[in-house]
Design a protein around this motif. Sequence first.
Motif, PDB file in Angstrom:
ATOM      1  N   ALA A  74      65.675  12.090  35.845  1.00  0.00           N
ATOM      2  CA  ALA A  74      65.510  13.104  36.741  1.00  0.00           C
ATOM      3  C   ALA A  74      64.414  14.098  36.496  1.00  0.00           C
ATOM      4  O   ALA A  74      63.818  14.859  36.992  1.00  0.00           O
ATOM      5  CB  ALA A  74      66.579  13.875  37.096  1.00  0.00           C
ATOM      6  N   GLY A  75      64.031  13.928  35.080  1.00  0.00           N
ATOM      7  CA  GLY A  75      63.044  14.619  34.686  1.00  0.00           C
ATOM      8  C   GLY A  75      63.521  16.103  34.059  1.00  0.00           C
ATOM      9  O   GLY A  75      62.589  17.049  34.150  1.00  0.00           O
ATOM     10  N   GLY A  76      64.346  16.398  34.022  1.00  0.00           N
ATOM     11  CA  GLY A  76      65.267  17.369  33.859  1.00  0.00           C
ATOM     12  C   GLY A  76      65.279  17.759  32.044  1.00  0.00           C
ATOM     13  O   GLY A  76      64.647  16.851  31.354  1.00  0.00           O
ATOM     14  N   LEU A  77      66.214  18.818  31.778  1.00  0.00           N
ATOM     15  CA  LEU A  77      66.172  18.832  30.494  1.00  0.00           C
ATOM     16  C   LEU A  77      67.706  18.900  29.974  1.00  0.00           C
ATOM     17  O   LEU A  77      68.663  19.176  30.817  1.00  0.00           O
ATOM     18  CB  LEU A  77      65.576  20.449  30.127  1.00  0.00           C
ATOM     19  N   TRP A  78      67.886  18.729  28.791  1.00  0.00           N
ATOM     20  CA  TRP A  78      69.474  18.527  28.301  1.00  0.00           C
ATOM     21  C   TRP A  78      69.551  19.470  27.143  1.00  0.00           C
ATOM     22  O   TRP A  78      68.777  19.639  26.264  1.00  0.00           O
ATOM     23  CB  TRP A  78      69.468  17.026  27.880  1.00  0.00           C
ATOM     24  N   PHE A  79      70.751  20.066  26.898  1.00  0.00           N
ATOM     25  CA  PHE A  79      71.218  20.830  25.670  1.00  0.00           C
ATOM     26  C   PHE A  79      72.585  20.096  25.183  1.00  0.00           C
ATOM     27  O   PHE A  79      73.472  19.838  25.772  1.00  0.00           O
ATOM     28  CB  PHE A  79      71.481  22.316  26.095  1.00  0.00           C
ATOM     29  N   GLY A  80      72.387  19.951  23.798  1.00  0.00           N
ATOM     30  CA  GLY A  80      73.380  18.970  23.156  1.00  0.00           C
ATOM     31  C   GLY A  80      74.401  19.911  22.361  1.00  0.00           C
ATOM     32  O   GLY A  80      73.941  21.208  22.018  1.00  0.00           O
ATOM     33  N   THR A  81      75.376  19.440  21.955  1.00  0.00           N
ATOM     34  CA  THR A  81      76.455  20.107  20.831  1.00  0.00           C
ATOM     35  C   THR A  81      76.925  19.233  20.148  1.00  0.00           C
ATOM     36  O   THR A  81      77.062  17.778  20.447  1.00  0.00           O
ATOM     37  CB  THR A  81      77.329  20.993  21.992  1.00  0.00           C
ATOM     38  N   GLN A  82      77.620  19.771  19.044  1.00  0.00           N
ATOM     39  CA  GLN A  82      78.253  18.732  17.986  1.00  0.00           C
ATOM     40  C   GLN A  82      77.233  18.260  17.036  1.00  0.00           C
ATOM     41  O   GLN A  82      77.442  18.529  15.724  1.00  0.00           O
ATOM     42  CB  GLN A  82      79.249  18.118  18.447  1.00  0.00           C
ATOM     43  N   ALA A  83      76.517  17.184  17.631  1.00  0.00           N
ATOM     44  CA  ALA A  83      75.651  16.664  16.659  1.00  0.00           C
ATOM     45  C   ALA A  83      74.092  16.469  17.276  1.00  0.00           C
ATOM     46  O   ALA A  83      74.125  16.963  18.713  1.00  0.00           O
ATOM     47  CB  ALA A  83      75.998  15.062  16.610  1.00  0.00           C
ATOM     48  N   ASP A  84      73.193  16.290  16.529  1.00  0.00           N
ATOM     49  CA  ASP A  84      71.814  16.487  17.023  1.00  0.00           C
ATOM     50  C   ASP A  84      71.623  15.052  17.929  1.00  0.00           C
ATOM     51  O   ASP A  84      71.551  13.978  17.673  1.00  0.00           O
ATOM     52  CB  ASP A  84      70.736  16.508  15.995  1.00  0.00           C
ATOM     53  N   GLN A  85      71.321  15.512  19.296  1.00  0.00           N
ATOM     54  CA  GLN A  85      71.366  14.523  20.188  1.00  0.00           C
ATOM     55  C   GLN A  85      69.797  14.211  20.762  1.00  0.00           C
ATOM     56  O   GLN A  85      69.599  13.158  21.573  1.00  0.00           O
ATOM     57  CB  GLN A  85      72.165  14.985  21.513  1.00  0.00           C
ATOM     58  N   SER A  86      68.955  14.702  20.000  1.00  0.00           N
ATOM     59  CA  SER A  86      67.427  14.695  20.402  1.00  0.00           C
ATOM     60  C   SER A  86      66.819  13.394  19.852  1.00  0.00           C
ATOM     61  O   SER A  86      65.846  12.812  20.595  1.00  0.00           O
ATOM     62  CB  SER A  86      66.497  15.814  19.669  1.00  0.00           C
ATOM     63  N   PRO A  87      67.360  12.964  18.874  1.00  0.00           N
ATOM     64  CA  PRO A  87      66.585  11.647  18.310  1.00  0.00           C
ATOM     65  C   PRO A  87      66.340  10.375  19.498  1.00  0.00           C
ATOM     66  O   PRO A  87      65.131   9.903  19.600  1.00  0.00           O
ATOM     67  CB  PRO A  87      67.515  11.006  17.100  1.00  0.00           C
ATOM     68  N   ASN A  88      67.286  10.169  20.458  1.00  0.00           N
ATOM     69  CA  ASN A  88      67.183   9.422  21.407  1.00  0.00           C
ATOM     70  C   ASN A  88      66.458   9.461  22.300  1.00  0.00           C
ATOM     71  O   ASN A  88      65.966   8.932  23.406  1.00  0.00           O
ATOM     72  CB  ASN A  88      68.532   8.839  21.815  1.00  0.00           C
ATOM     73  N   TRP A  89      66.325  11.018  22.597  1.00  0.00           N
ATOM     74  CA  TRP A  89      65.812  11.328  24.150  1.00  0.00           C
ATOM     75  C   TRP A  89      65.025  12.693  23.561  1.00  0.00           C
ATOM     76  O   TRP A  89      65.189  14.038  23.973  1.00  0.00           O
ATOM     77  CB  TRP A  89      66.829  11.823  25.100  1.00  0.00           C
ATOM     78  N   PRO A  90      63.918  12.533  22.737  1.00  0.00           N
ATOM     79  CA  PRO A  90      63.274  13.599  21.979  1.00  0.00           C
ATOM     80  C   PRO A  90      62.594  14.740  23.190  1.00  0.00           C
ATOM     81  O   PRO A  90      62.481  15.740  22.938  1.00  0.00           O
ATOM     82  CB  PRO A  90      62.210  13.105  21.281  1.00  0.00           C
ATOM     83  N   ASP A  91      62.148  14.171  24.256  1.00  0.00           N
ATOM     84  CA  ASP A  91      61.340  14.975  25.186  1.00  0.00           C
ATOM     85  C   ASP A  91      62.446  15.767  26.177  1.00  0.00           C
ATOM     86  O   ASP A  91      62.284  16.507  26.911  1.00  0.00           O
ATOM     87  CB  ASP A  91      60.480  14.191  25.995  1.00  0.00           C
TER      88      ASP A  91
END
Lengths: 378, 316, 639
Positions: C238-255
């Motif tokens: 949807a072109g939105g943004l995400w905030f993760g918790t507990q572990a780093d979730q950015s490697p798979n969805w860096p943008d």
Amino acid sequence: MNSTIRRLFGGDWLAALVPLVAITVAFVLALIVGAFVLAALGADPAQAYGAMLDGAFGTSTNFLRVLTRGTPLLLVAIGVCIAFRGGVVNIGVEGQLFVGAVSATAFALAFGASLPAWLAPLATLAAGALAGAAWGFVPGILKARFDVNEILSTVMMNEIAVQLLIFLLSGPMIDPEQVAQGTRVPQSARLPQVTWLAELDARSQLHVGVIVAVFMAVVVWVLLWRTTIGYRIRAVGLNKDAARYAGIGVQRYLALALTLSGALAGLAGAVHVTGAEHRMVEGFAVGYGFSGIVVALFGRLHPLGAVPAAFLFGVLLVGADKMQRTVQVPTATVIVLQGLVVIFVVSSDIFVRRWLSRRQARLAQPSVSAVVTPEVQA
Amino acid sequence: MNFGEILVEALTLTLLYATPYLYSALGELFVQRSGVLNLGVEGMMLMGAFTAIFAIAPAGLGAAPLMGVLLAAAVGALMGLAAAVVNVTLQAEQGISGIGFSLFGLGLSSLLFKVLAGGVIVASGFEPIHIPLLSDMPIIGRIFFQQNLMVYAAFALVPISAWVINRTKWGLQIRAVGQNPAAADTMGVNVVRVRYTTLLLGGALAGIAGASLSIALTGIFQENMTEGRGFIAVALVYFGGWSPWRVMLGALLFSIANNLQIWVQILEVQIGGQPIPPNLLIMVPYILTIAVLIFARQRKRLEPAALTKPFQRGEN
Amino acid sequence: MKNSRYLALLVVVLLLALIGTSVQAQAPIRVALVMPSSITDISWSQSIYEGLVRVQQELGGASALEIAYTEGMFDVTAASQALRDYAEQGFDIVVAHGAQYGTSLFELAGDYPETSFAWGTATDTGADRGFNNIFAYEAAAQEGGYVNGVMAGLLTESNVIGIVGPVPAGDAILYINGFQQGVYAANPDAQVLLAYTGSFGDTAAAAEVAQTQISAGADVLTGTAQQVVGAIDAIQAAGGLWFGTQADQSPNWPDTVVASQVYDWAPMFRDMIAQRQNGVLGGIVYRLTLENGGQFFAYGNFELPAEVRAAADQAIADIEAGVVYPLAFMPSEIFRVAVVMPSAITDLAWSQAIYTGLTNIQRQLGGTDALEIAYTEGMFDVTAAAGAMRDYAEQGYDLVIAHGTQYGTSLFELAPDYPETSFAWGTATDTGADLGLTNVFAYEAAAQEGGYVNGVMAGLLTQSGTIGVVGPVPAGDALLYINGFQQGVAASNASANVVIAYTGSFGDTALAAETAQTQISAGADVLTGSAQQVVGAIDAIQAAGGYWFGTQSDQSVNWPETVVASQVFNWAPTIGQMIDNILSGTLGGEAYTITLANGGLRIIYGGVDVPADVVAAADAAIAGIIDGSITVARELPGQ
């Protein structure tokens, strides 16, 4: 001894032994296939299976753990026996077990401390069995009155039970200490000690529930094969039309089979919570229902056959866990092995049936009640 | 948002999230109509889900999305074949063997995920396709004609299934084998072969159902991501009384109930000034499915009489 | 021949013994993990496994630290067998990474007194039951959640933010609560959509919840547990943004993943290993916070606007300093607070401080729908105040605050009549516990600390060497402040002369103005004072071109060129802690003190161009007070 076996298994010890051999062979074949999986994962199958044996039989503690794990499975399995013998597929034992356990917990927390010591555990178990019965009665009455298929209703009721459990453990029944500490883990308070089942061995968490379970297996055997009610349940399971023709209220006995089956699953939950865990937690006994169904079949849908079957499945659970810890393969390997064992054992049945029918033809004796697969109506 | 807008959004998502149920339940329908109960759908879906993501993910094989679906179908069919050997040839108790296949699929998909993927891998699968003209229609366009290929295919499968079962020779054989295998056998129908083919088809569709979960709905795989959907699919076959159209109705009813309970949660609908506990809302689709059956009696007309009964020549 | 054989044997034995000892000396530390989910769950289990692997790498690999793990242990009975087995095998530290394992853990830990056990999330080490080999750990998930929320609140364009929850319990609910507070604090107009899937692992359900939230307008999402991967994918599409918790979730969805609150378990493991070497096998509760490095933020590739990043860093700093307190609990229904105070909520001093604290918490919790504030101001009549408090209690308010030391007697008389109501009394330290009261909190400010800092600056800024203090009555909070102020002046300018005059009133601004002018006439060019009366005095010193130091509230707003600095009472964390206590069932019995160290007291500068050496001296004083090298006496000799 021989005469007992004879009475139980239609007077033919070979008829009791052959299925056991078949299951063992199937078990071994499944493990051989599993060996390839293990080897592919870079583990030494010999070491892995050595660890498995050690985990189940290596020490007395390990051996008693098998009994601890097998206890709730046995209770679930004998309940499943009633349902399948009665011609209903009770996929809902998992949910009935949860509801039984959580009701036993609620009862123990509310009334346990005010009951005399001899009564408290018994009443708690009764509460669990009753709640399980109620959870089994719902699909039972739905089937009897509204012709709602029990596979559908029990699958749905399993999911409902899971959500109910989470709701109760994170809301009304949450351990006050979890609230006070701010950690709010979904679990109940600890049961009052008076409601606990007596512990037989601390290291393996073995408790008198194991005796309760074996006792119930005998009770259910008596119920199914030595009472009118049991006869009617089985008659409905074997052939509904014939049963109806014989004047049996088929609908009533379908509902009864599901209710009794639920009661035993509920009892399994109650026994496990009062015997081993002493409090309800999220994730309590997950999968025991499905394992119990498998155990029931390993026991050839016979309550007494379920006793060694539960033991065998306990060996599989405890041993495979130990194997995972020893050779450090992903835990999913354990699930693969369990699946393989189930598939192989269930597939081995045909060889037993063929052997039996050949033998029957030779001996020209009447059919053996314990090994006839009933008509399971879906 | 007003209620109408919410309903449009809810229906749009309902079609999307009904797809895994449609594929798996229609597959199961074929299997059951031929007289076999396959409780292993869950495991087959999981294998399909992993296969599809691993096939198309850049970190995996990097194949085209359609290739992922095909591979998932192939893996599902392979498990269907195994189930056929066990259930048809070896005449195993179907309720139990299905649990075995579910366990096996759960374990093996997790294991492969660990070994081959090593962790969460992502893939972009099917993008929504706006069907020209139709997708521009108000409301209808949004709900029906802006979905992805997997959704269109799933709904196309409903009339196809009905046609195959009711209008083709193979369908006739399936029905005959499910109703009275002995009679079918005497009429020259190869009972074993028919049941093998339905299990292959059922397995393939379960695999596709899994693929739709992993690459059409989420774009990822996670261990045990089906979370019981395979069993719900089996239940939906009973709900639908073995009719593809009614199975579709069941899948839609279940899915819309689920989507509406999410709306109730996010809109913070209150009863008597109190928020409704989420876990009670999550139960609603399950309760509703049972409740609908109470009021709309199950039609058992189509029930395969030989369901769960193994066939052995000369036995009956 | 025979001898040589013995000799050979002896050599072999010696060699074996040598190898034995050398192996013993280098024996690796052995740690076993038992976890409910899988180490690839990119949340709970993965975070602890990765933390342990980091420690392993630091120590030099598997030869120094051996790791064994068992994942997917949903079944508590199976988990307890695993725990016992690892202990049996002689593992040094056996970690039960799930609160549900606690009951079993306590049943087996006693059998292995040489083994350290650790479990979480929990705070109970069993020390009260005689256990000394159990560590407990918990993560203050609400802290990182708050920071994520702040960024989300600033980044959302639609002003709709979604939260994909698993089940409303445990760690997840802490994170979700914190996140909501961060959103509301940063963007009161934002709407938060919260829905639970009822499961930890149902990725498709998480995707559906996410898409439903997106349909409802959400452009920024967050969520917890291993299921969230499905939701991240949905928001990415949807072109939105995400905030993760507990572990780093950015490697798979860096943008798409803007930031992840990452649990860093490595410091905990380092400390456990060190403790064991010192012979401590348990008894310590670890808490993963932002302050102690137990949580950190991992950012993805998304180009975070500088002001958002700055707001996040500020939020982190504020939480670390205690200035902002993310509540662990969010009231499920409207929480009602009433406060009775002697002056007006706009008094720029005493009453305004508590009112500001309340409104800050209100904003953080989501506005008037979450927290209702009722107040009665100008209650200098103690009898009338008692009537107001009784009235509020009667109306069922959850927390009734008696904001004046003078209200204490009547409060203690009425509190027993409303055992379900929580009361707070300040400034005071007495919760009435000795009277058997359990529903009264007490709070006070270590006003002498900020007084000292103000005094240090005043001493350096005065040209004339004369500093005036306009006091109300020589008691309570005012006296603490004035005492601290005098000590500060003495520390920075021993020759300065401090002239103190009391007006005998809290609210007589005219008298305060007159007192100030008198002091100015006596040569004072820097003034301070306490209570709501001081506005008169500030006006007077402004007219004279001198400097003012404030206390209780920020007084620079109206006189930016005159007010050098104010000691501001930040009551929000205290109120937050009280609400947390009330919501967790503790209605009273705790006494809170706001200090410079815990972020309850802050020095806020006005618009005066303060010389760098003066600011440096103030900073040094603050640092000294926080680290304990400077002690400020509450009372001066002879008082």
